[in-house]
Design a protein around this motif. Structure first.
Motif, PDB file in Angstrom:
ATOM      1  N   CYS A  87      24.948 -67.044   5.991  1.00 56.74           N
ATOM      2  CA  CYS A  87      24.518 -65.784   7.409  1.00 56.74           C
ATOM      3  C   CYS A  87      24.827 -64.963   6.805  1.00 56.74           C
ATOM      4  N   GLU A  88      25.973 -64.265   6.515  1.00 62.18           N
ATOM      5  CA  GLU A  88      25.695 -62.603   6.552  1.00 62.18           C
ATOM      6  C   GLU A  88      25.305 -62.287   4.724  1.00 62.18           C
ATOM      7  N   ARG A  89      24.405 -63.456   4.393  1.00 64.54           N
ATOM      8  CA  ARG A  89      23.649 -62.356   3.465  1.00 64.54           C
ATOM      9  C   ARG A  89      21.594 -62.632   3.953  1.00 64.54           C
ATOM     10  N   LEU A  90      21.946 -62.979   4.581  1.00 67.14           N
ATOM     11  CA  LEU A  90      20.161 -63.457   5.371  1.00 67.14           C
ATOM     12  C   LEU A  90      20.367 -62.630   6.772  1.00 67.14           C
ATOM     13  N   GLU A  91      21.447 -61.932   7.128  1.00 61.58           N
ATOM     14  CA  GLU A  91      21.489 -61.003   8.234  1.00 61.58           C
ATOM     15  C   GLU A  91      20.588 -62.031   9.598  1.00 61.58           C
ATOM     16  N   MET A  92      22.300 -63.220   8.980  1.00 58.75           N
ATOM     17  CA  MET A  92      21.959 -63.902  10.427  1.00 58.75           C
ATOM     18  C   MET A  92      23.357 -63.840  11.233  1.00 58.75           C
ATOM     19  N   PRO A  93      23.807 -64.594  12.609  1.00 59.96           N
ATOM     20  CA  PRO A  93      24.711 -64.041  13.162  1.00 59.96           C
ATOM     21  C   PRO A  93      25.760 -65.778  12.504  1.00 59.96           C
ATOM     22  N   ALA A 176      17.301 -65.236  -8.591  1.00 59.56           N
ATOM     23  CA  ALA A 176      17.349 -63.890  -9.462  1.00 59.56           C
ATOM     24  C   ALA A 176      18.265 -63.554  -9.794  1.00 59.56           C
ATOM     25  N   PRO A 177      18.864 -62.757 -10.058  1.00 56.49           N
ATOM     26  CA  PRO A 177      19.888 -62.302 -10.553  1.00 56.49           C
ATOM     27  C   PRO A 177      20.866 -61.783 -10.004  1.00 56.49           C
ATOM     28  N   ASN A 178      19.893 -60.350  -9.047  1.00 56.17           N
ATOM     29  CA  ASN A 178      20.743 -60.177  -7.246  1.00 56.17           C
ATOM     30  C   ASN A 178      20.633 -60.188  -6.456  1.00 56.17           C
ATOM     31  N   GLY A 179      20.311 -61.948  -6.373  1.00 54.88           N
ATOM     32  CA  GLY A 179      19.324 -62.995  -5.276  1.00 54.88           C
ATOM     33  C   GLY A 179      19.999 -63.997  -4.503  1.00 54.88           C
ATOM     34  N   THR A 180      19.809 -64.281  -4.398  1.00 51.15           N
ATOM     35  CA  THR A 180      20.550 -65.237  -3.007  1.00 51.15           C
ATOM     36  C   THR A 180      20.483 -66.797  -3.253  1.00 51.15           C
ATOM     37  N   GLY A 181      21.189 -66.891  -5.622  1.00 58.50           N
ATOM     38  CA  GLY A 181      21.587 -68.142  -6.037  1.00 58.50           C
ATOM     39  C   GLY A 181      22.809 -68.927  -4.851  1.00 58.50           C
ATOM     40  N   HIS A 182      23.592 -67.949  -5.039  1.00 59.98           N
ATOM     41  CA  HIS A 182      25.125 -68.400  -4.330  1.00 59.98           C
ATOM     42  C   HIS A 182      24.562 -69.441  -3.585  1.00 59.98           C
ATOM     43  N   ILE A 183      23.627 -68.617  -2.390  1.00 60.46           N
ATOM     44  CA  ILE A 183      24.028 -69.486  -1.032  1.00 60.46           C
ATOM     45  C   ILE A 183      23.251 -70.308  -0.618  1.00 60.46           C
ATOM     46  N   LYS A 184      22.960 -70.645   0.427  1.00 54.41           N
ATOM     47  CA  LYS A 184      22.575 -72.147   0.986  1.00 54.41           C
ATOM     48  C   LYS A 184      20.954 -72.033   1.558  1.00 54.41           C
ATOM     49  N   PRO A 238      29.614 -74.722 -15.473  1.00 48.74           N
ATOM     50  CA  PRO A 238      28.897 -73.004 -15.720  1.00 48.74           C
ATOM     51  C   PRO A 238      29.641 -72.362 -14.659  1.00 48.74           C
ATOM     52  N   LYS A 239      30.024 -70.983 -15.147  1.00 45.74           N
ATOM     53  CA  LYS A 239      29.888 -69.707 -14.033  1.00 45.74           C
ATOM     54  C   LYS A 239      28.925 -69.058 -13.920  1.00 45.74           C
ATOM     55  N   SER A 240      28.254 -68.524 -12.596  1.00 49.30           N
ATOM     56  CA  SER A 240      27.631 -67.745 -12.506  1.00 49.30           C
ATOM     57  C   SER A 240      27.353 -67.476 -10.877  1.00 49.30           C
ATOM     58  N   SER A 241      26.949 -66.054 -11.226  1.00 48.19           N
ATOM     59  CA  SER A 241      26.708 -65.302  -9.894  1.00 48.19           C
ATOM     60  C   SER A 241      26.142 -65.767  -8.889  1.00 48.19           C
ATOM     61  N   SER A 242      24.854 -66.210  -9.688  1.00 48.73           N
ATOM     62  CA  SER A 242      23.673 -66.866  -9.165  1.00 48.73           C
ATOM     63  C   SER A 242      23.500 -68.801  -8.902  1.00 48.73           C
ATOM     64  N   ILE A 243      24.410 -69.398  -8.567  1.00 48.23           N
ATOM     65  CA  ILE A 243      24.752 -70.901  -8.012  1.00 48.23           C
ATOM     66  C   ILE A 243      25.175 -70.403  -6.875  1.00 48.23           C
ATOM     67  N   LEU A 244      25.033 -71.738  -6.528  1.00 46.73           N
ATOM     68  CA  LEU A 244      25.590 -72.503  -5.360  1.00 46.73           C
ATOM     69  C   LEU A 244      27.551 -72.648  -5.639  1.00 46.73           C
ATOM     70  N   PRO A 245      28.494 -72.615  -4.794  1.00 44.87           N
ATOM     71  CA  PRO A 245      29.389 -72.725  -4.930  1.00 44.87           C
ATOM     72  C   PRO A 245      29.557 -74.158  -4.649  1.00 44.87           C
ATOM     73  N   SER A 246      29.838 -75.177  -5.491  1.00 45.33           N
ATOM     74  CA  SER A 246      29.524 -76.736  -4.899  1.00 45.33           C
ATOM     75  C   SER A 246      31.173 -77.073  -4.658  1.00 45.33           C
ATOM     76  N   ILE A 247      31.295 -77.328  -2.983  1.00 44.24           N
ATOM     77  CA  ILE A 247      32.363 -77.935  -2.574  1.00 44.24           C
ATOM     78  C   ILE A 247      32.993 -79.293  -4.163  1.00 44.24           C
ATOM     79  N   THR A 248      31.548 -79.974  -3.880  1.00 46.12           N
ATOM     80  CA  THR A 248      31.988 -81.480  -4.573  1.00 46.12           C
ATOM     81  C   THR A 248      32.818 -81.232  -5.916  1.00 46.12           C
ATOM     82  N   ARG A 249      31.508 -79.741  -6.841  1.00 47.25           N
ATOM     83  CA  ARG A 249      32.672 -78.903  -8.134  1.00 47.25           C
ATOM     84  C   ARG A 249      34.313 -79.121  -8.244  1.00 47.25           C
ATOM     85  N   ARG A 250      34.032 -78.007  -6.939  1.00 48.29           N
ATOM     86  CA  ARG A 250      35.265 -76.837  -7.013  1.00 48.29           C
ATOM     87  C   ARG A 250      36.171 -78.507  -6.371  1.00 48.29           C
ATOM     88  N   SER A 251      35.908 -79.858  -5.876  1.00 54.27           N
ATOM     89  CA  SER A 251      37.155 -80.372  -5.224  1.00 54.27           C
ATOM     90  C   SER A 251      37.364 -81.365  -6.414  1.00 54.27           C
TER      91      SER A 251
END
Ligand code: PLP
Ligand code: COI
Length: 341
Positions: A87-93, A176-184, A238-251
């Protein structure tokens, strides 16, 4: 509670309308109380922000029936916090994180008859989402929003259950490199639709996306993160700033280290080194852990030693431990299991 008459064991990953969904509206700078409603349809302006400039994001989590008959969800607080980031990245409440977990609880409880029984192989998938609902014609954020959660019973994401997948290296990027890959953001998935349709046409189950900056490193697929197992049993992701931080992967990283005593590494993974791994899997809420048997890179086949008929042995241990925790067969780390009833 009488369960619905559904052939749970043969469910695919599809939408089945359930009885109740949660709806809350944001207007004049504040969220209303929200409520469970029966109507599964939505009426919005023809000029709504979501329809014009794709101002929408979502989450995905599951409710499980445990071995001893409870109904639980897995780490819903992390979905709430990832949605805040989206929401913060997409200017949503932001929808308040505690209210998010409360709403998940209400939706699962209200649709209890649709929660698949223990051992059926199915689960209740929950889809929280938010979109700009007020009219927007100049490019700017909407002023009004709707937050909703619906539930639908689902089976395996990939047809064939745990049969190893064949995936291809995609020539399209999903982020994109500085895009929205890290959010859903819904827009990431719109970006991936042409690539998935063409992958399926060519006989592949999924796309392996590379880092959009250099196209040399492995990122993720359209709907799951990667895990790799080295020949000496290390779990690499993989570590990258343009992938989604998966909860399954972190677990899974915690499960690998704390439950299985394996070494874990989150680092850049080069396409060049795929041939050296022993096992590969896709992980996510929908995918759980789906084994990958083969990656095809423009005609070059990279076949993992785990083969095309079964999950690799380390992937299997990770799968059994994670699903054991989710279904209450194995004691969970503190705070991972949210009991609904
Ligand atoms: N990567 C993408 C692009 C996804 O859509 C998902 C699904 O949510 C995942 C990874 C896995 O994330 P999670 O484990 O939180 O479901
Ligand atoms: C999930 O795993 O919850 C997702 O949102 C991924 C999607 C491809 C179904």
């Amino acid at each position: 509670m009488e369960k619905k008459n559904i052939d749970w064991s043969n469910l695919g990953f599809g939408y089945i309308e359930t009885e109740k969904r949660f709806v809350s509206n944001y207007k004049n700078g504040a969220w209303d109380e929200g409520a469970l409603v029966s109507d599964s349809t939505i009426q919005i302006s023809e000029c709504a922000g979501v329809l014009q400039y794709a101002q929408t994001c979502f989450e995905g989590l599951k409710a499980y029936t445990t071995e001893d008959g409870h109904i639980v969800t897995f780490r819903p607080d992390l979905n709430a916090s990832r949605m805040k980031d989206s929401c913060e990245r997409l200017e949503m409440p932001v929808y308040p994180e505690d209210k998010f977990v409360e709403a998940v609880t209400k939706v699962v409880a209200a649709n209890e008859a649709f929660v698949p029984p223990y051992g059926s192989g199915a689960t209740l998938y929950l889809r929280p989402y938010m979109f700009g609902s007020s009219p927007v014609i100049g490019v700017k954020p909407a002023e009004e929003y709707q937050f909703r959660i619906f539930a639908t019973p689902v089976g395996p994401y990939f047809k064939g259950g745990v049969k190893p997948l064949t995936i291809r290296v995609s020539d399209f990027d999903r982020a994109a490199p500085n895009g929205t890959g890290h959010i859903k953001a819904g827009l990431n998935y719109a970006m991936s639709l042409h690539a998935i349709v063409s992958a399926h046409k060519e006989g592949y189950d999924e796309n392996m996306y590379l880092d959009p900056g250099t196209r040399k490193k492995v990122e993720e697929t359209g709907g799951a993160n990667f895990i790799f197992i080295t020949k000496d049993n290390k779990v690499v992701t993989p570590k990258s700033s343009s992938i989604l931080p998966s909860i399954t992967r972190r677990s899974l990283m915690v499960v690998a280290k704390e439950y299985l005593g394996l070494e874990v590494e989150e680092r850049e993974v080069y396409l060049d080194e795929l041939k050296d791994f022993a096992e590969c899997g896709l992980c996510g809420t929908a995918a759980v852990i789906s084994p990958v048997g083969k990656v095809v890179d423009h005609g070059t086949e990279i076949c993992f030693p785990s083969g095309m008929s079964d999950m690799g042995p380390v992937t299997k241990k990770l799968y059994d431990t994670l699903t054991g925790i989710q279904m209450g067969r194995i004691e969970a780390p503190k705070g991972w299991i949210h009991v609904i009833k």
